[in-house]
Structures are given as structure tokens and as C-alpha cells.
Write an enzyme that holds these catalytic residues in place. Sequence first.
Site, PDB file in Angstrom:
ATOM      1  N   GLY A   1      43.872  40.564  44.982  1.00 28.28           N
ATOM      2  CA  GLY A   1      43.176  41.421  44.500  1.00 28.28           C
ATOM      3  C   GLY A   1      41.892  41.188  43.875  1.00 28.28           C
ATOM      4  N   LEU A   2      41.076  41.903  43.175  1.00 33.24           N
ATOM      5  CA  LEU A   2      40.031  41.415  42.699  1.00 33.24           C
ATOM      6  C   LEU A   2      40.078  40.655  41.215  1.00 33.24           C
ATOM      7  CD1 LEU A   2      38.162  45.021  42.454  1.00 33.24           C
ATOM      8  CD2 LEU A   2      37.438  42.918  43.756  1.00 33.24           C
ATOM      9  N   SER A   3      38.987  39.736  41.050  1.00 33.21           N
ATOM     10  CA  SER A   3      39.143  39.110  39.658  1.00 33.21           C
ATOM     11  C   SER A   3      39.244  40.017  38.653  1.00 33.21           C
ATOM     12  CB  SER A   3      37.742  38.264  39.684  1.00 33.21           C
ATOM     13  OG  SER A   3      37.933  37.759  38.259  1.00 33.21           O
ATOM     14  N   GLY A   4      40.119  39.828  37.720  1.00 32.39           N
ATOM     15  CA  GLY A   4      40.483  40.548  36.554  1.00 32.39           C
ATOM     16  C   GLY A   4      41.546  41.846  36.871  1.00 32.39           C
TER      17      GLY A   4
ATOM     18  N   GLY B   1      44.732  41.501  37.530  1.00 36.99           N
ATOM     19  CA  GLY B   1      46.009  41.230  36.864  1.00 36.99           C
ATOM     20  C   GLY B   1      46.961  40.227  37.717  1.00 36.99           C
ATOM     21  N   LYS B   2      46.423  39.775  38.897  1.00 37.66           N
ATOM     22  CA  LYS B   2      47.156  38.868  39.869  1.00 37.66           C
ATOM     23  C   LYS B   2      47.975  37.866  39.014  1.00 37.66           C
ATOM     24  CE  LYS B   2      43.648  37.823  42.188  1.00 37.66           C
ATOM     25  NZ  LYS B   2      42.929  38.139  41.175  1.00 37.66           N
ATOM     26  N   SER B   3      47.259  37.074  38.357  1.00 31.00           N
ATOM     27  CA  SER B   3      47.766  35.999  37.447  1.00 31.00           C
ATOM     28  C   SER B   3      48.906  36.418  36.580  1.00 31.00           C
ATOM     29  CB  SER B   3      46.907  35.022  36.861  1.00 31.00           C
ATOM     30  OG  SER B   3      46.066  34.528  37.549  1.00 31.00           O
TER      31      SER B   3
ATOM     32  N   SER C   1      41.423  36.228  47.670  1.00 36.35           N
ATOM     33  CA  SER C   1      41.625  36.273  49.145  1.00 36.35           C
ATOM     34  C   SER C   1      40.898  37.540  49.695  1.00 36.35           C
ATOM     35  CB  SER C   1      43.093  35.963  49.692  1.00 36.35           C
ATOM     36  OG  SER C   1      43.874  36.910  48.844  1.00 36.35           O
TER      37      SER C   1
END
Length: 193
Positions: free
Chosen positions: A31-34, A36-38, A105
Site C-alpha cells: 500500500g501507499l506510504s502512510g 497503515g501497513k506498519s 512494493s
Amino acid sequence: MHNLTSHILATTAESRARQKNQTPRVIWLTGLSGSGKSTIANALEQRLTATGHHTYLLDGDNVRLGLCKDLGFSDQDREENIRRVSEVARLFVDAGLIVITSFISPFEKDRVLARSVIGDKAFVEVHIDTPLAECERRDPKGLYHKARQGQIKQFTGIDSPYEVPRHPHVSVMTMNQTVEAGVQSIIDHIERP
């Protein structure tokens, strides 16, 4: 490379998985930066370890500080970053672990490469689906602001594309799902018989 051969080991991937009483896999968050992946990756790992699973979390920023610190953000370097992570994740799956990866990615071809390295059976693609405007509003690291000011080049979503997964195993829509609900949707998928 011509003189290399695999050494056959007595302990198999199957015996390592049996020892841990789990099905090894890679849960690939994209997903995009920001987006919520982490946050979701951390919550998922906490939930899995609390229920006795053996896990390892590979996060984009942490990997870039070590294993991939020699790489930049050109398309070629991003591809190599994902290739390296895929190989490490494959080794961890062989060790019997559930691996959670948290990487932008952005390119479909790189996620296809990851799946081919890791194997279809073990690869679970999870799209953390958050609109660009919301990612920019969150901007937890100030990167979108810098990209809009021209201080960061080839930033995904601004001057480099993000190719949305066409058929992810799970989509977590952070605008209308809590972190807990997103984690539960991933767990529901991996626990299906």
C-alpha cells in the site's frame, strides 16, 4: 554461479512447520506510504504471537537500514529491494515461520516476482487500501510534503506510480475498517481450511 549446488539438509521445511504447529506463509502487506501497513503489520504480529504462532516482521524502513541500505529508490533499486526481501522471506518460511512483510512494493511485476520466489501456496497478498489524499493528510513522516516540494524524487503516488493489486487475497480498507477489523480479516483468511 556455475559451481554452486544446494546442500540437502536432513531437517525439512515440513518438520520445522510441524514443530511449530503452524502453516508457514508470507503475509505481504502492500500500500501507499502512510496507508497503515506498519500499524496493521505490528498489530497482526502481536495477535499471532499472543496465540502461540512463531512470526517475523520485515518492515520496509528497517530493511532499508540494513539488508538494503545500499539501494536507492530508482525503479531498478526498488525491484532489487523486493527481490532481496522475497528471498529472505522464503528462507523464513522454510524455517517454519509466519512472515509479515510491510512494503509499499508499488509495482505489480515486483509483487509477482515475490510470489514466484516465495511460492503461490505460501504467499498471501494484502492490499492496505487507503486513498492517496488520506495518506497525504496523515503523512506520518512528512514525506508527501517533501515530495510535493520537489525534495524527494520518484515518490510513490506523487511522481512514481502505485499499481493497485488486481486480485489481492485480502483488502483492508482503512477508511472504514479499524486496525482490529483489518487484522481480523487477515486472520480469517489465513485460518480458512
